[in-house]
Design a protein around this motif. Structure first.
Motif: not given
Length: 153
Positions: A86-108
């Motif tokens: 659960t902690r890792l899932r939250i961390q991954i969701a936070n990382q994904q949100a930070e990448l998107r807010s920074s404008g980093v494209a996340i590969p499909a």
């Protein structure tokens, strides 16, 4: 004379017995069993069987307690692994949100992995399978988190 004759007759009749088994019945068998110690031997044999079975029951009870303790321990491990996932899932969701807010494209392909990790529900038919599946899910989540961290660099 009469007093000597009765015990002698009983001893003579007891010699005619054919079995030490009280279930075989009969007066002569009963006298023989009592006089010859056959009944006591049967009682001693049965008591030894009872003692053996009681020792076996005690050993099985101890083994059952040990298994119960191991099961409780595995249950605690499963709970801890679920918490870690659960902690890792939250961390991954936070990382994904930070990448998107920074404008980093996340590969499909990585988005697909994120969805798979976030939506996975590792289970199993028994505790061993549940442990193994949770450990595998945690390993996948850690690898994904590391890959997301590299994207932000």
């Amino acid at each position: 004379m009469k007093h000597v004759l009765i015990p002698a007759a009983l001893a003579l009749l007891a010699g005619c017995a054919t079995s030490d088994d009280p279930a075989a019945g009969g007066f002569f068998n009963g006298v023989s069993g009592l006089a010859g110690g056959g009944y006591q031997a049967r009682v001693d044999e049965r008591q030894a069987d009872v003692d053996s079975e009681q020792a076996r029951a005690a050993a099985l009870a101890a083994q059952q307690s040990s298994v119960a303790a191991q099961t409780a321990s595995v249950g605690v491990q499963i709970d801890q692994l679920r918490d870690e996932l659960t902690r890792l899932r939250i961390q991954i969701a936070n990382q994904q949100a930070e990448l998107r807010s920074s404008g980093v494209a996340i590969p499909a392909s990585m988005v697909t992995r994120v969805n798979a990790v976030v939506n996975a529900s590792p289970g199993g038919a028994n505790d061993a399978e549940r442990l193994a599946n949770l450990q595998a899910a945690i390993a996948n989540a850690r690898a994904l988190s590391a890959d997301l961290a590299r994207l932000s660099s």
